[in-house]
Design a protein around this motif. Structure first.
Motif, PDB file in Angstrom:
ATOM      1  N   LEU A 100       0.776  -1.111   0.092  1.00  0.00           N
ATOM      2  CA  LEU A 100      -0.094  -0.013  -0.193  1.00  0.00           C
ATOM      3  C   LEU A 100       1.019   1.042   0.018  1.00  0.00           C
ATOM      4  N   GLU A 101       1.854   0.926   0.734  1.00  0.00           N
ATOM      5  CA  GLU A 101       2.962   2.173   0.556  1.00  0.00           C
ATOM      6  C   GLU A 101       3.410   2.044  -0.198  1.00  0.00           C
ATOM      7  N   LEU A 102       3.869   1.402  -1.027  1.00  0.00           N
ATOM      8  CA  LEU A 102       4.233   1.349  -2.465  1.00  0.00           C
ATOM      9  C   LEU A 102       3.909   2.184  -3.981  1.00  0.00           C
ATOM     10  N   ILE A 103       2.153   1.748  -4.200  1.00  0.00           N
ATOM     11  CA  ILE A 103       1.053   2.469  -3.976  1.00  0.00           C
ATOM     12  C   ILE A 103       1.582   3.156  -4.356  1.00  0.00           C
ATOM     13  N   LYS A 104       1.906   4.466  -4.111  1.00  0.00           N
ATOM     14  CA  LYS A 104       1.231   5.706  -2.957  1.00  0.00           C
ATOM     15  C   LYS A 104       2.884   6.600  -3.751  1.00  0.00           C
ATOM     16  N   THR A 105       3.327   6.147  -4.043  1.00  0.00           N
ATOM     17  CA  THR A 105       4.971   6.907  -4.653  1.00  0.00           C
ATOM     18  C   THR A 105       5.424   5.744  -5.422  1.00  0.00           C
ATOM     19  N   ALA A 106       5.654   4.932  -5.769  1.00  0.00           N
ATOM     20  CA  ALA A 106       5.684   4.488  -6.665  1.00  0.00           C
ATOM     21  C   ALA A 106       5.965   4.520  -8.225  1.00  0.00           C
ATOM     22  N   PRO A 107       6.426   4.064  -9.430  1.00  0.00           N
ATOM     23  CA  PRO A 107       5.849   3.960 -10.747  1.00  0.00           C
ATOM     24  C   PRO A 107       4.922   2.621 -11.081  1.00  0.00           C
ATOM     25  N   VAL A 108       4.043   2.858 -11.957  1.00  0.00           N
ATOM     26  CA  VAL A 108       3.442   2.471 -12.863  1.00  0.00           C
ATOM     27  C   VAL A 108       4.152   0.430 -12.636  1.00  0.00           C
ATOM     28  N   GLU A 109       4.970   0.495 -13.371  1.00  0.00           N
ATOM     29  CA  GLU A 109       5.829  -1.155 -13.874  1.00  0.00           C
ATOM     30  C   GLU A 109       6.351  -1.232 -12.092  1.00  0.00           C
TER      31      GLU A 109
ATOM     32  N   VAL B  64      -7.501  -6.823  -1.245  1.00  0.00           N
ATOM     33  CA  VAL B  64      -8.255  -6.600  -2.321  1.00  0.00           C
ATOM     34  C   VAL B  64      -8.489  -5.416  -2.416  1.00  0.00           C
ATOM     35  N   GLY B  65      -9.474  -5.075  -2.192  1.00  0.00           N
ATOM     36  CA  GLY B  65     -10.165  -3.798  -1.860  1.00  0.00           C
ATOM     37  C   GLY B  65      -8.760  -2.518  -0.921  1.00  0.00           C
ATOM     38  N   GLN B  66      -8.373  -2.709  -0.229  1.00  0.00           N
ATOM     39  CA  GLN B  66      -7.364  -1.813   0.537  1.00  0.00           C
ATOM     40  C   GLN B  66      -6.372  -1.675  -0.664  1.00  0.00           C
ATOM     41  N   LEU B  67      -6.006  -2.815  -1.632  1.00  0.00           N
ATOM     42  CA  LEU B  67      -4.891  -2.351  -2.745  1.00  0.00           C
ATOM     43  C   LEU B  67      -5.401  -1.408  -3.600  1.00  0.00           C
TER      44      LEU B  67
ATOM     45  N   LEU C 271      -8.414   0.369  -3.115  1.00  0.00           N
ATOM     46  CA  LEU C 271      -8.865   2.160  -3.231  1.00  0.00           C
ATOM     47  C   LEU C 271      -7.895   2.888  -3.235  1.00  0.00           C
ATOM     48  N   THR C 272      -6.762   2.474  -2.868  1.00  0.00           N
ATOM     49  CA  THR C 272      -5.321   2.910  -3.136  1.00  0.00           C
ATOM     50  C   THR C 272      -4.408   3.002  -4.284  1.00  0.00           C
ATOM     51  N   LEU C 273      -5.460   2.381  -5.378  1.00  0.00           N
ATOM     52  CA  LEU C 273      -4.795   2.693  -6.439  1.00  0.00           C
ATOM     53  C   LEU C 273      -5.720   3.615  -6.995  1.00  0.00           C
ATOM     54  N   VAL C 274      -7.269   3.649  -6.665  1.00  0.00           N
ATOM     55  CA  VAL C 274      -7.911   4.292  -7.420  1.00  0.00           C
ATOM     56  C   VAL C 274      -7.475   5.920  -6.743  1.00  0.00           C
ATOM     57  N   SER C 275      -7.398   6.313  -5.804  1.00  0.00           N
ATOM     58  CA  SER C 275      -6.951   7.920  -4.563  1.00  0.00           C
ATOM     59  C   SER C 275      -6.036   8.178  -5.702  1.00  0.00           C
ATOM     60  N   ARG C 276      -4.819   7.320  -5.536  1.00  0.00           N
ATOM     61  CA  ARG C 276      -3.835   8.255  -6.435  1.00  0.00           C
ATOM     62  C   ARG C 276      -4.293   8.688  -7.924  1.00  0.00           C
ATOM     63  N   SER C 277      -4.879   7.797  -8.876  1.00  0.00           N
ATOM     64  CA  SER C 277      -5.232   7.681  -9.890  1.00  0.00           C
ATOM     65  C   SER C 277      -6.166   9.349 -10.174  1.00  0.00           C
ATOM     66  N   LEU C 278      -7.032   9.318  -9.358  1.00  0.00           N
ATOM     67  CA  LEU C 278      -7.824  10.336  -9.387  1.00  0.00           C
ATOM     68  C   LEU C 278      -6.825  11.929  -8.469  1.00  0.00           C
ATOM     69  N   ALA C 279      -6.073  11.559  -7.770  1.00  0.00           N
ATOM     70  CA  ALA C 279      -5.084  12.551  -7.037  1.00  0.00           C
ATOM     71  C   ALA C 279      -4.298  13.594  -8.139  1.00  0.00           C
ATOM     72  N   ASP C 280      -3.923  12.069  -9.151  1.00  0.00           N
ATOM     73  CA  ASP C 280      -2.943  12.750 -10.618  1.00  0.00           C
ATOM     74  C   ASP C 280      -2.805  11.731 -11.601  1.00  0.00           C
ATOM     75  N   PRO C 281      -3.455  13.116 -12.321  1.00  0.00           N
ATOM     76  CA  PRO C 281      -3.970  12.729 -13.796  1.00  0.00           C
ATOM     77  C   PRO C 281      -3.438  11.458 -14.456  1.00  0.00           C
ATOM     78  N   ALA C 282      -1.889  11.748 -14.582  1.00  0.00           N
ATOM     79  CA  ALA C 282      -0.172  11.100 -14.675  1.00  0.00           C
ATOM     80  C   ALA C 282      -0.640   9.396 -14.679  1.00  0.00           C
ATOM     81  N   PHE C 283      -1.325   9.124 -13.561  1.00  0.00           N
ATOM     82  CA  PHE C 283      -0.688   8.178 -12.861  1.00  0.00           C
ATOM     83  C   PHE C 283      -2.066   7.226 -13.023  1.00  0.00           C
TER      84      PHE C 283
END
Length: 719
Positions: free
Chosen positions: A407-416, A438-441, A443-455
């Motif tokens: 979860l911490e990795l998803i917040k900052t790491a690149p897509v690959e 799976v639910g936590q993963l 939610l975190t992916l979607v939250s970052r995608s909404l906050a960062d359009p490039a991700f």
């Protein structure tokens, strides 16, 4: 240890303006474990299928009337029973539309509640403590009702329990600060009154819960100071004298719960089994003073074993059926699956090394609607099934990260890097352990995608959806994010695997699919089986067109000869039918046709569609209907495809939503005439099926006779 799993939404709530009440009066189990009846605090009763999170029926009393006790289901007669305005008992069946036209009877005294156990007769409890079986009460509704309770004594809580094949009504009352309990046996009628021990001055129990085990009734009650007590009552030797002296009710302190700042206000406790209790509205010991938590405590070892923070206000209400907790919070009624395995000191302290056995199974994840429709057995996804057969070389090349680390990795790491680590995490994890993570993963992916359009990591989200451990309630922004990113493959997966997509989101997907240019749609990669079905449907060429599904393209049901000739001319060459949309667009629209919905909630959103989109959609539905009518058995086994009934349902929905506009549109005249003949042919089919229903039932009742030789002739007389 006990566990709480990812929850999902059953329905929305309309709480009071001052948020003092959730708006839910009661939840009762219906015909089986998968159906519940929800009664709101004013006028409505709604039947839900839990696995679908969709309403199957709803009944409302007239303006000015009010439901004054929760509705119950009488499994003996398959009827619902409720009380309006304290004295009017109403009884109706599932196919009744209007409550006002259903059976009703007015009784002579105010009713507190109707109780009913599965397979038992409903029991009516009056506000002054008297009890009547429903049938005996309806035989003489105006019969006088005695007063059992003393003056100024009022009922606070009641329930019904089956013990040793007999029904017992349990009532708790309050009189001038004193609290009493009545244990009443039905048939033969007997009652015993108990006095609860006093707590600190001014404190009254917040909640009660009763269970039957080891030939005793166990009463659980929670006070505002966090003290949870248990009292054990024998069901034998009840007194039969009226006004019998109240006996002292011994109690033992089961738990001393943390209360945080001040005392508990909206809290409730419920026994889950002999060693576990669920508590809501009590602070989590390690989460500060907040009280918006659902927790499971082990009473044998005084340990907190599972906790879940609930968004929004907690109202202190809690119901539990079939290893699921129903809890209103904020503006949502949520269902939280739980598990309470057998307790041991090692497991309570977290020292037990769990061995995976066939007997230790976690609750099933939210099922796929496709499984429900086609009766397939719930199975792990292909991704999960092949995890054990994969080589370990890939997983060995990555670090074995925990859920929190991923979860911490998803917040900052690149897509690959995220894709690599999530794939490794899913590979290492057992299927039954995936659901919370799976639910936590997601939610975190979607939250970052909404906050960062490039991700945006499409493949990672698709992997998570493929596990079938997700649903819309767990990650409500996922489908709309996929639409925003024009990730139509992910939209298709969500439509296939999520059983609880709201009608507003379904219509948003449909509008996007219909408006998308065919050229862009053909560039999208979609699920191969659904594409193969449409390819086969579009390219098949049938020389003969017989009478199928109640409609023959060569025989119109319209009496006008000119219309008959036109229909026959149009249907004379079925191979010339042209699909009005492209292949991939058709595949996506097919997913919409198979998505569960409620007519009541879908119609308002359909009315927002433009007339151009409605015409195109109706033309596609007409194409599907004609193809299904001409070709025998187009719904090939193994291919995901809409059914004929689903096609006709959507035709009717669109006509209901846009009939006035379509009638005023000249281009729609021919289309409406064709759709009219389609609907009429289906009505004719149902009528013919109704005629042979009696014959089929008689055949089903007949006992199979022994076969005589290799060949025999037998005359069957049906009437």
């Amino acid at each position: 240890m006990a566990a709480l799993y990812e929850g999902y939404t059953l329905c929305g709530l309309v709480p009071d303006q001052n948020l003092s009440s959730s708006g839910i009066q009661g939840i009762e189990e219906e015909r089986d474990r998968d159906h519940v009846v929800v009664t709101d605090s004013t006028r409505s009763v709604t039947l839900y299928k839990v696995s679908d999170q969709k309403p199957l029926g709803s009944w409302t009393v007239k303006q000015g009337q009010k439901l004054t006790c929760p509705a119950v289901f009488n499994s003996q007669t398959n009827e619902y029973v409720a009380v309006t305005d304290n004295k009017v008992i109403r009884i109706w069946k599932e196919d009744d539309i209007l409550l006002d036209k259903a059976f009703k009877a007015t009784v002579s005294s105010d009713v507190w509640k109707v109780h009913c156990t599965h397979g038992g007769e409903p029991v009516v409890l009056f506000q002054r403590g008297a009890v009547r079986l429903l049938d005996s009460l309806l035989a003489a509704p105006q019969q006088p009702i005695e007063e059992v309770l003393a003056q100024e004594e009022t009922i606070r809580w009641s329930t019904i329990i089956v013990a040793e094949t007999q029904q017992f009504i349990i009532i708790t009352t309050e009189q001038k600060g004193e609290h009493f309990l009545y244990l009443q046996r039905l048939n033969p009628n007997s009652v015993q009154r108990y006095r609860l021990e006093r707590e600190e001055p001014g404190l009254s129990p917040l909640s009660f819960s009763a269970t039957y085990r080891d030939k005793h009734i166990c009463l659980l009650y929670l006070y505002p100071n966090g003290h949870m007590y248990q009292s054990v009552l024998s069901v034998r030797g009840l007194g039969t004298e009226e006004g019998v002296q109240a006996l002292p009710l011994p109690r033992s302190l089961l738990l001393g719960l943390p209360v945080g700042d001040g005392q508990l206000e909206a809290a409730s406790a419920m026994a889950l089994d002999e060693a576990h209790v669920a508590v809501v509205g009590v602070p989590h010991p390690s989460a500060g003073g907040g009280k918006d938590f659902l927790c499971i405590w082990n009473t044998n070892f005084q340990t907190l074993q599972a906790g879940k923070e609930m968004a929004g206000k907690i109202y202190g209400q809690l119901w539990s059926y079939s290893n699921k907790v129903f809890i209103p919070h904020g503006k949502t009624l949520s269902i939280i699956p739980f598990e309470c395995p057998k307790s041991s000191l090692a497991s309570a302290l977290g020292k037990l090394k769990h061995t995976k056995t066939e007997e230790s199974k976690t609750p099933n994840s939210v099922p796929s609607w496709n499984n429900i429709l086609h009766g397939e057995k719930a199975q792990p996804s292909k991704t999960a099934e092949t995890r054990r057969t994969r080589t370990t070389r890939k997983s060995q090349s990555t670090t074995n990260l925990t859920t929190d680390q991923v979860l911490e990795l998803i917040k900052t790491a690149p897509v690959e890097e995220i894709q690599k680590e999530v794939e490794g995490f899913l590979t290492r994890s057992e299927f039954q352990d995936l659901q919370p993570s799976v639910g936590q993963l997601a939610l975190t992916l979607v939250s970052r995608s909404l906050a960062d359009p490039a991700f945006y990591s499409s493949s990672t989200l698709a992997q998570l959806v493929h596990t079938r451990c997700l649903c819309h309630s767990v990650c409500p922004d996922l489908v709309l994010l996929a639409l925003e990113k024009k990730d139509y493959f992910l939209c298709q997966l969500c439509l296939q695997f999520f059983p609880d997509i709201p009608e507003a989101v379904t219509c948003a997907c449909l509008k996007a699919f219909i408006s998308m240019p065919d050229v862009d749609a053909e560039k999208v990669s979609l699920e191969p089986d659904s594409v193969a079905f449409m390819e086969n449907l579009i390219t098949r060429d049938r020389a003969e067109a017989g009478l199928q599904n109640g409609f023959s393209p060569t025989s119109s049901v319209v009496n006008d000869r000119q219309t008959r000739a036109e229909d026959e001319k149009k249907a004379s060459a079925p191979s010339q039918l042209i699909c009005p949309v492209g292949l991939h667009k058709a595949v996506l629209i097919n997913e919409i046709l198979q998505t569960p919905y409620s007519d009541t909630f879908l119609l308002p959103h359909l009315k927002d569609f433009s007339s151009q989109n409605v015409m195109l959609f109706l033309q596609y539905l007409q194409f599907l209907y004609l193809k299904y009518s001409q070709d025998a058995f187009l719904q090939m086994e193994g291919f995901r495809s809409p059914s004929l009934s689903q096609i006709m349902d959507w035709v009717c929905l669109l006509l209901d939503a846009h009939f006035t506009v379509l009638v005023m549109t000249p281009e729609a005249k021919g289309l409406l005439l064709n759709l009219h003949s389609f609907v009429k042919s289906q009505v004719r089919l149902v009528s013919e099926l109704g005629k042979i229903e009696g014959s089929l039932q008689e055949l089903h009742k007949m006992k199979a006779k022994e076969s005589i030789g290799q060949y025999s002739i037998e005359i069957i007389e049906l009437f």
